[in-house]
Write a protein that holds these residues in place. Structure first.
Motif, PDB file in Angstrom:
ATOM      1  N   PHE A  33       0.828  -1.207   0.000  1.00  0.00           N
ATOM      2  CA  PHE A  33       0.000   0.000   0.000  1.00  0.00           C
ATOM      3  C   PHE A  33       0.867   1.264   0.000  1.00  0.00           C
ATOM      4  O   PHE A  33       0.581   2.224  -0.735  1.00  0.00           O
ATOM      5  N   SER A  34       1.921   1.285   0.790  1.00  0.00           N
ATOM      6  CA  SER A  34       2.708   2.504   0.970  1.00  0.00           C
ATOM      7  C   SER A  34       3.422   2.918  -0.307  1.00  0.00           C
ATOM      8  O   SER A  34       3.430   4.104  -0.672  1.00  0.00           O
ATOM      9  N   TYR A  35       4.025   1.974  -1.003  1.00  0.00           N
ATOM     10  CA  TYR A  35       4.804   2.305  -2.191  1.00  0.00           C
ATOM     11  C   TYR A  35       3.969   2.344  -3.471  1.00  0.00           C
ATOM     12  O   TYR A  35       4.261   3.112  -4.389  1.00  0.00           O
ATOM     13  N   ALA A  36       2.939   1.499  -3.562  1.00  0.00           N
ATOM     14  CA  ALA A  36       2.165   1.414  -4.795  1.00  0.00           C
ATOM     15  C   ALA A  36       1.024   2.430  -4.858  1.00  0.00           C
ATOM     16  O   ALA A  36       0.588   2.796  -5.953  1.00  0.00           O
ATOM     17  N   PHE A  37       0.537   2.885  -3.712  1.00  0.00           N
ATOM     18  CA  PHE A  37      -0.642   3.754  -3.716  1.00  0.00           C
ATOM     19  C   PHE A  37      -0.393   5.088  -4.419  1.00  0.00           C
ATOM     20  O   PHE A  37      -1.265   5.553  -5.170  1.00  0.00           O
ATOM     21  N   PRO A  38       0.749   5.759  -4.217  1.00  0.00           N
ATOM     22  CA  PRO A  38       0.968   7.018  -4.955  1.00  0.00           C
ATOM     23  C   PRO A  38       0.928   6.833  -6.468  1.00  0.00           C
ATOM     24  O   PRO A  38       0.462   7.729  -7.186  1.00  0.00           O
ATOM     25  N   LYS A  39       1.393   5.676  -6.967  1.00  0.00           N
ATOM     26  CA  LYS A  39       1.351   5.438  -8.408  1.00  0.00           C
ATOM     27  C   LYS A  39      -0.043   5.028  -8.850  1.00  0.00           C
ATOM     28  O   LYS A  39      -0.478   5.375  -9.961  1.00  0.00           O
ATOM     29  N   ALA A  40      -0.767   4.290  -8.007  1.00  0.00           N
ATOM     30  CA  ALA A  40      -2.110   3.859  -8.366  1.00  0.00           C
ATOM     31  C   ALA A  40      -3.080   5.040  -8.462  1.00  0.00           C
ATOM     32  O   ALA A  40      -3.984   5.047  -9.308  1.00  0.00           O
ATOM     33  N   VAL A  41      -2.893   6.042  -7.625  1.00  0.00           N
ATOM     34  CA  VAL A  41      -3.770   7.219  -7.650  1.00  0.00           C
ATOM     35  C   VAL A  41      -3.623   7.980  -8.962  1.00  0.00           C
ATOM     36  O   VAL A  41      -4.558   8.647  -9.424  1.00  0.00           O
ATOM     37  N   SER A  64       3.198  13.819  -5.155  1.00  0.00           N
ATOM     38  CA  SER A  64       4.374  14.415  -4.522  1.00  0.00           C
ATOM     39  C   SER A  64       4.128  14.681  -3.037  1.00  0.00           C
ATOM     40  O   SER A  64       4.978  14.377  -2.187  1.00  0.00           O
ATOM     41  N   ILE A  65       2.959  15.245  -2.710  1.00  0.00           N
ATOM     42  CA  ILE A  65       2.642  15.525  -1.306  1.00  0.00           C
ATOM     43  C   ILE A  65       2.497  14.219  -0.530  1.00  0.00           C
ATOM     44  O   ILE A  65       2.959  14.105   0.615  1.00  0.00           O
ATOM     45  N   LEU A  66       1.899  13.209  -1.156  1.00  0.00           N
ATOM     46  CA  LEU A  66       1.724  11.913  -0.488  1.00  0.00           C
ATOM     47  C   LEU A  66       3.081  11.295  -0.158  1.00  0.00           C
ATOM     48  O   LEU A  66       3.300  10.812   0.956  1.00  0.00           O
ATOM     49  N   LEU A  67       4.001  11.320  -1.120  1.00  0.00           N
ATOM     50  CA  LEU A  67       5.339  10.770  -0.875  1.00  0.00           C
ATOM     51  C   LEU A  67       6.096  11.600   0.162  1.00  0.00           C
ATOM     52  O   LEU A  67       6.836  11.060   0.982  1.00  0.00           O
ATOM     53  N   ALA A  68       5.912  12.925   0.110  1.00  0.00           N
ATOM     54  CA  ALA A  68       6.587  13.787   1.087  1.00  0.00           C
ATOM     55  C   ALA A  68       6.113  13.476   2.505  1.00  0.00           C
ATOM     56  O   ALA A  68       6.914  13.444   3.447  1.00  0.00           O
ATOM     57  N   MET A  69       4.819  13.208   2.666  1.00  0.00           N
ATOM     58  CA  MET A  69       4.298  12.837   3.986  1.00  0.00           C
ATOM     59  C   MET A  69       4.809  11.458   4.401  1.00  0.00           C
ATOM     60  O   MET A  69       5.143  11.232   5.570  1.00  0.00           O
ATOM     61  N   HIS A 112      -8.795  20.470  -1.987  1.00  0.00           N
ATOM     62  CA  HIS A 112      -9.348  19.451  -1.092  1.00  0.00           C
ATOM     63  C   HIS A 112      -8.659  18.101  -1.318  1.00  0.00           C
ATOM     64  O   HIS A 112      -8.410  17.358  -0.370  1.00  0.00           O
ATOM     65  N   ILE A 113      -8.357  17.797  -2.584  1.00  0.00           N
ATOM     66  CA  ILE A 113      -7.649  16.551  -2.903  1.00  0.00           C
ATOM     67  C   ILE A 113      -6.257  16.565  -2.280  1.00  0.00           C
ATOM     68  O   ILE A 113      -5.794  15.553  -1.719  1.00  0.00           O
ATOM     69  N   TYR A 114      -5.566  17.715  -2.390  1.00  0.00           N
ATOM     70  CA  TYR A 114      -4.233  17.832  -1.773  1.00  0.00           C
ATOM     71  C   TYR A 114      -4.290  17.523  -0.284  1.00  0.00           C
ATOM     72  O   TYR A 114      -3.462  16.773   0.250  1.00  0.00           O
ATOM     73  N   LEU A 115      -5.284  18.110   0.390  1.00  0.00           N
ATOM     74  CA  LEU A 115      -5.392  17.960   1.838  1.00  0.00           C
ATOM     75  C   LEU A 115      -5.785  16.531   2.221  1.00  0.00           C
ATOM     76  O   LEU A 115      -5.178  15.938   3.128  1.00  0.00           O
ATOM     77  N   CYS A 116      -6.770  15.963   1.511  1.00  0.00           N
ATOM     78  CA  CYS A 116      -7.311  14.661   1.911  1.00  0.00           C
ATOM     79  C   CYS A 116      -6.362  13.528   1.551  1.00  0.00           C
ATOM     80  O   CYS A 116      -5.973  12.738   2.414  1.00  0.00           O
ATOM     81  N   ILE A 117      -5.995  13.438   0.255  1.00  0.00           N
ATOM     82  CA  ILE A 117      -5.137  12.326  -0.169  1.00  0.00           C
ATOM     83  C   ILE A 117      -3.683  12.588   0.202  1.00  0.00           C
ATOM     84  O   ILE A 117      -3.006  11.727   0.782  1.00  0.00           O
ATOM     85  N   GLY A 118      -3.182  13.793  -0.132  1.00  0.00           N
ATOM     86  CA  GLY A 118      -1.775  14.088   0.107  1.00  0.00           C
ATOM     87  C   GLY A 118      -1.399  14.080   1.573  1.00  0.00           C
ATOM     88  O   GLY A 118      -0.464  13.387   1.988  1.00  0.00           O
ATOM     89  N   VAL A 119      -2.151  14.839   2.390  1.00  0.00           N
ATOM     90  CA  VAL A 119      -1.775  15.025   3.798  1.00  0.00           C
ATOM     91  C   VAL A 119      -2.342  13.905   4.681  1.00  0.00           C
ATOM     92  O   VAL A 119      -1.594  13.211   5.375  1.00  0.00           O
ATOM     93  N   ILE A 120      -3.667  13.710   4.651  1.00  0.00           N
ATOM     94  CA  ILE A 120      -4.294  12.776   5.595  1.00  0.00           C
ATOM     95  C   ILE A 120      -3.946  11.324   5.247  1.00  0.00           C
ATOM     96  O   ILE A 120      -3.467  10.562   6.104  1.00  0.00           O
ATOM     97  N   LEU A 123      -0.180  10.734   5.718  1.00  0.00           N
ATOM     98  CA  LEU A 123       0.182  10.564   7.123  1.00  0.00           C
ATOM     99  C   LEU A 123      -0.230   9.183   7.614  1.00  0.00           C
ATOM    100  O   LEU A 123       0.517   8.521   8.349  1.00  0.00           O
ATOM    101  N   GLY A 124      -1.423   8.720   7.201  1.00  0.00           N
ATOM    102  CA  GLY A 124      -1.881   7.392   7.624  1.00  0.00           C
ATOM    103  C   GLY A 124      -0.975   6.282   7.135  1.00  0.00           C
ATOM    104  O   GLY A 124      -0.646   5.353   7.888  1.00  0.00           O
ATOM    105  N   LEU A 125      -0.537   6.363   5.874  1.00  0.00           N
ATOM    106  CA  LEU A 125       0.374   5.345   5.342  1.00  0.00           C
ATOM    107  C   LEU A 125       1.730   5.400   6.039  1.00  0.00           C
ATOM    108  O   LEU A 125       2.356   4.366   6.280  1.00  0.00           O
ATOM    109  N   ALA A 126       2.183   6.608   6.372  1.00  0.00           N
ATOM    110  CA  ALA A 126       3.453   6.739   7.092  1.00  0.00           C
ATOM    111  C   ALA A 126       3.371   6.105   8.475  1.00  0.00           C
ATOM    112  O   ALA A 126       4.324   5.446   8.924  1.00  0.00           O
ATOM    113  N   LEU A 127       2.238   6.276   9.153  1.00  0.00           N
ATOM    114  CA  LEU A 127       2.060   5.691  10.483  1.00  0.00           C
ATOM    115  C   LEU A 127       1.942   4.172  10.430  1.00  0.00           C
ATOM    116  O   LEU A 127       2.002   3.508  11.471  1.00  0.00           O
TER     117      LEU A 127
END
Length: 486
Positions: A33-41, A64-69, A112-120, A123-127
């Motif tokens: 999930f962590s590595y493939a999800f940014p490409k799947a989106v 980019s924001i998702l990977l940065a988080m 809204h997409i930046y905030l929801c997918i990128g940040v939230i 962060l969830g995938l990082a945790l």
């Protein structure tokens, strides 16, 4: 480094199996999930461009924001894991990852997409990602290289599954329905987090005097983020080399499809290149873990990682001269092999360098340094492409960066770490390790005598020698800590 640290408590020997296989299965899913999800989106980008009337560069910021988080929140994850433990952090992270995708399905703007997918969601995938690696390190010691290779194989497997699934969801339900379903899938991260059961200390009968002494001893406070890892030369060399490597490591998979299209090949044939790369990567990771676990190879695993990095860099340099589809296919095969080797070995080498107790802090700091390189690498390669309009220079730059990182790691360890082995502190650590093994042997002999031998003197001597050795170990450890602090 053969032990594993419980979230709260003393050191416990890694079981190297048992419930550890369930932990490995959870880590496999989380890594995927962590590595493939940014490409799947990225499958949904065209629909988002049409929906919100934005450009491709605007949608590219989502990944980019998702990977940065995922990388940049490493120290935060380390603090949370050291404070609350791996299991609760991962379960909360799974809720965050799912919540972000569900909220994104109701988005009315690209922000809204930046905030929801990128940040939230990021962060969830990082945790989830970082604690899963920590738990894998705690459950496996002798089989750890193989376990790391199998867990790392989750990335190409998930990529091969999530990308086609995303296209099907987009076609059947649109981007909003696709985000909602993917959000439900991410709830599986909570189930994986529930598998991360802390190791329990085996209970032994204690005498009243020992219990009183244990209660009187002050318990040392656990550091939420241990910066003492920077005192380790091996960790500094590893972090520097990894940061340079990440500048070019992720560039070829991003540009290889566009490279094929620029040579005049169809979209389906161009997209097939990533499938070939992922298929080879899928088998390269477990194979690399198996090789790294061999007795003759494991002590030199840092040099095996250096070889994998040189292999990857040279593949980029040679692949930059490809001018046909057959050449790009050969490039993807060899790149998948080298990319899989690096993916399977990078965290195994870090575990071997810093040990189990400091790994939770070390991985957070390493990911933070790599986050900067992740944000600089692909955009920098894109600017070079805009300036030259030739993919050859992009692949040459990526190859030079990865090759340079390999030389930094190999030469740094050869000249710095070998000198360190001759220091008195290194000799003290070796002596403590030998004494620890002797103490364990004495304890085993003492238990055997207790069960089958009639003479009590042998048992008492075994206990006495084990106790004496244990005292020597404690003295050696205290001396080592004082030397480290000074």
């Amino acid at each position: 480094m053969g032990g594993a640290v419980v979230d709260y408590g003393p050191t416990v020997k890694a079981p190297d199996g048992g419930w550890g296989w369930a932990v490995l299965a959870g880590c496999f899913v989380i890594t995927g999930f962590s590595y493939a999800f940014p490409k799947a989106v990225s499958v949904f980008f065209k629909e988002l461009i049409r929906e919100f009337d934005v450009g491709y560069s605007d949608t590219a910021w989502i990944s980019s924001i998702l990977l940065a988080m995922l990388y940049g929140t490493g120290p935060l994850c380390s603090v949370l894991v050291n404070r609350f433990g791996c299991r609760p952090v991962m379960m909360v992270g799974g809720l965050f990852a799912s919540l972000g995708m569900i909220l994104a399905s109701f988005a009315s703007s690209i922000m809204h997409i930046y905030l929801c997918i990128g940040v939230i969601t990021g962060l969830g995938l990082a945790l989830n990602f970082q604690p899963s690696l920590i738990m894998l390190n705690r459950y496996f010691s002798e089989k750890r290289p193989l376990a790391n290779g199998l867990a790392a194989a989750g990335s190409p497997v998930a990529l091969c599954c999530l990308s086609p699934l995303g296209q099907i969801l987009q076609y059947q339900y649109g981007w909003r329905g696709g985000f909602l379903i993917l959000g439900g899938m991410l709830l599986n991260c909570c189930a994986c987090g529930a598998l991360m059961r802390p190791l329990l200390v085996p209970k032994k009968p204690e005498e009243p005097e020992e219990i009183a002494l244990t209660q009187e001893e002050p318990q040392p406070k656990r550091k939420l983020l241990d910066f003492s890892v920077f005192k380790d030369r091996g960790f500094v060399i590893y972090t520097t080399a990894a940061s340079i490597m990440v500048l070019g490591l992720f560039v070829p998979p991003v540009f290889v499809v566009s490279y094929a299209k620029a040579l005049g090949y169809e979209d389906t044939n161009s997209a097939l290149l990533l499938t070939i790369l992922g298929f080879v990567d899928m088998f390269a990771r477990p194979a690399s873990g198996l090789i790294a676990g061999m007795k003759c190879v494991r002590p030199k695993s840092v040099y095996l990682l250096s070889f994998a990095m040189i292999f990857n860099g040279c593949t980029d340099l040679i692949g930059s001269q490809a001018n046909s589809y057959a050449g790009l296919v050969v490039f993807c095969i060899f790149f998948g092999m080298s990319y899989g080797m690096v993916g399977a070995l990078q965290f195994e080498v870090l575990m071997a360098i810093v040990g189990t107790e400091k790994f939770s802090s070390a991985i957070g700091l390493v990911l933070l340094m790599e986050a900067i390189a992740v944000l600089v690498g692909p955009p920098g390669a894109g600017r070079l492409l805009d300036a030259t309009h030739q993919y050859m220079y992009v692949f040459l730059l990526a190859g030079c960066e990865v090759t340079l990182s390999a030389f930094v790691m190999a030469l740094g360890n050869f000249f710095c770490i070998r000198k360190k082995q001759g220091d008195p502190e290194a000799k003290m650590e070796m002596a403590v390790t030998a004494a620890e093994k002797e103490g364990l042997n004495c304890r085993v002999e003492g238990e055997e005598v207790d069960e089958g031998e009639e003479e009590p003197k042998g048992k008492e001597n075994g206990k006495a020698s084990a106790l004496k050795t244990g005292q020597e170990i404690m003295v050696g450890e205290e001396g080592g800590e004082e030397n480290t602090e000074t």
